[in-house]
Design an enzyme around this catalytic site. Structure first.
Site, short mmCIF file in Angstrom:
data_model
loop_
_atom_site.label_atom_id
_atom_site.label_comp_id
_atom_site.label_asym_id
_atom_site.label_seq_id
_atom_site.Cartn_x
_atom_site.Cartn_y
_atom_site.Cartn_z
N ARG A 24 14.22 -1.48 5.05
CA ARG A 24 13.16 -1.63 3.83
C ARG A 24 14.30 -2.24 2.62
O ARG A 24 14.86 -1.12 2.08
CB ARG A 24 12.67 -0.04 3.25
CG ARG A 24 11.80 0.42 4.23
CD ARG A 24 10.45 0.09 5.31
NE ARG A 24 9.66 -0.42 4.02
CZ ARG A 24 8.92 0.57 3.75
NH1 ARG A 24 8.67 1.45 4.38
NH2 ARG A 24 7.73 0.52 2.38
N ASN A 68 7.77 2.03 -0.50
CA ASN A 68 9.04 1.89 -1.33
C ASN A 68 9.11 1.76 -2.36
O ASN A 68 10.27 1.79 -3.30
CB ASN A 68 8.97 0.30 0.07
CG ASN A 68 10.72 0.04 0.19
OD1 ASN A 68 11.34 0.93 -0.93
ND2 ASN A 68 11.01 -0.95 0.20
N PRO A 114 0.46 -1.09 -0.21
CA PRO A 114 -0.11 0.03 -0.03
C PRO A 114 0.88 0.93 0.07
O PRO A 114 1.87 1.08 0.77
CB PRO A 114 -1.28 -0.10 1.16
CG PRO A 114 -0.70 -1.40 1.44
CD PRO A 114 0.11 -2.54 1.46
N GLU A 115 0.80 2.11 -0.94
CA GLU A 115 1.47 3.58 -1.69
C GLU A 115 0.05 4.50 -1.49
O GLU A 115 -0.63 4.18 -1.08
CB GLU A 115 1.69 3.96 -2.07
CG GLU A 115 4.02 2.32 -2.06
CD GLU A 115 4.40 2.26 -2.30
OE1 GLU A 115 4.89 3.96 -2.90
OE2 GLU A 115 5.20 1.57 -2.68
N LYS A 164 -0.40 7.92 3.07
CA LYS A 164 -0.81 7.09 3.39
C LYS A 164 -2.00 6.47 5.02
O LYS A 164 -2.29 5.10 5.25
CB LYS A 164 0.49 6.17 3.92
CG LYS A 164 1.36 6.15 2.83
CD LYS A 164 2.73 5.25 2.65
CE LYS A 164 3.82 5.73 3.13
NZ LYS A 164 4.65 4.19 2.93
#
Ligand SMILES: [Zn+2]
Length: 268
Positions: free
Chosen positions: A251, A166, A2-3, A51
């Site tokens: 990440r 990411n 999810p972004e 977000k």
């Protein structure tokens, strides 16, 4: 993953299902808020802030159901009585009206806040790439306030600009031809990179396939997740490393060492 685009779409769908409707069921499956019951209250609207997802319930003295999807979270909307597509034990929040049931599964976090706490909860976020008040100049100012920080970290910091996760941080560095460890101040055309972030999120917000290449099937990304396939542009083996401000926030970082060469060290 999810972004900002995913969350924008979730907010739009939840808003269509819940806004203006009275809640007939409220089941919060997070220990701290398990006793909260918003049944009988009317949902005002549902908005995305970067977000973060805010379901505003009741009037100015009402409540906010504040959630973040993090890695695995998702909201589903079902017609009343329909079978859920995920196991019930993964549900964290269930809000129903007479027509529809919204279920948040595996939410990264879920909080119930008084409406007056909204600013405190999300006010620290930088300009929202998909928000009504998007301000590229302010995003640039915030990015450049830490000129030595690697661009690959600065883009993920939601205090600089809100909505990039990411996948986009990796793809933006690729599209700019920039090594992710390049200091912010050393990025050749930072305004263009910020403009591109806006363009990509806008282009993807209303569709379920996220693409940075323009392809909606097959190769939708240039470097992200391509450590075994090579850079989509040149075929060079994509480097996969871990990058974060500290060991707890590492990440996956993907980049092409050929298309995104490290910038030469400054002359002494
Ligand atoms: Zn390449």
């Amino acid at each position: 993953m999810p972004e900002g685009d995913t969350v924008w779409r979730a907010a739009r769908e939840l808003n269509a299902a819940l806004a203006g409707r009275t809640l007939t069921r409220c089941d919060i499956r997070v220990p701290r808020f398990a006793t909260v019951d918003l049944t009988g209250e009317t949902v005002q609207d549902v908005v995305a802030r970067g977000k973060h997802l805010l379901i505003r319930v009741g009037g100015d003295d009402g409540w906010i159901v504040h959630s973040h999807l993090l890695m695995e979270g998702i909201w589903h909307i079902y017609a009343t009585g329909a079978k859920w597509r995920r196991p019930a034990f993964k549900a964290r929040c269930i809000l129903a009206t007479s027509d529809a049931t919204a279920v948040g599964f595996e939410l990264g976090f879920l909080k119930i806040l008084p409406r007056s706490a909204e600013e405190e909860a999300v006010g620290y976020l930088g300009p929202d790439l998909l928000g009504p008040g998007w301000d590229p100049e302010e995003a640039l100012r915030r990015l450049l306030s830490q000129p030595d920080r690697p661009i690959g970290l600065a883009l993920l910091d939601q205090r600089n600009l809100a909505g990039i996760g990411n996948v986009y941080r990796c793809e933006l560095c690729f599209l700019a031809g920039v090594h992710p460890l390049t200091p912010v101040a050393g990025v050749r055309d930072l305004p263009r990179m910020v403009a591109l972030a806006k363009k990509l999120l806008e282009a993807n917000k209303a569709r379920s396939t996220r693409t940075t290449t323009g392809n909606l099937r097959g190769d939708t990304l240039w470097v992200y997740g391509r450590e075994h396939r090579g850079c989509l542009r040149c075929g060079t083996r994509v480097t996969l490393e871990q990058l974060g401000d500290n060991e707890l926030e590492l990440r996956d970082l993907y980049y092409c060492p050929y298309c995104q060469p490290a910038s030469p060290a400054p002359a002494e």
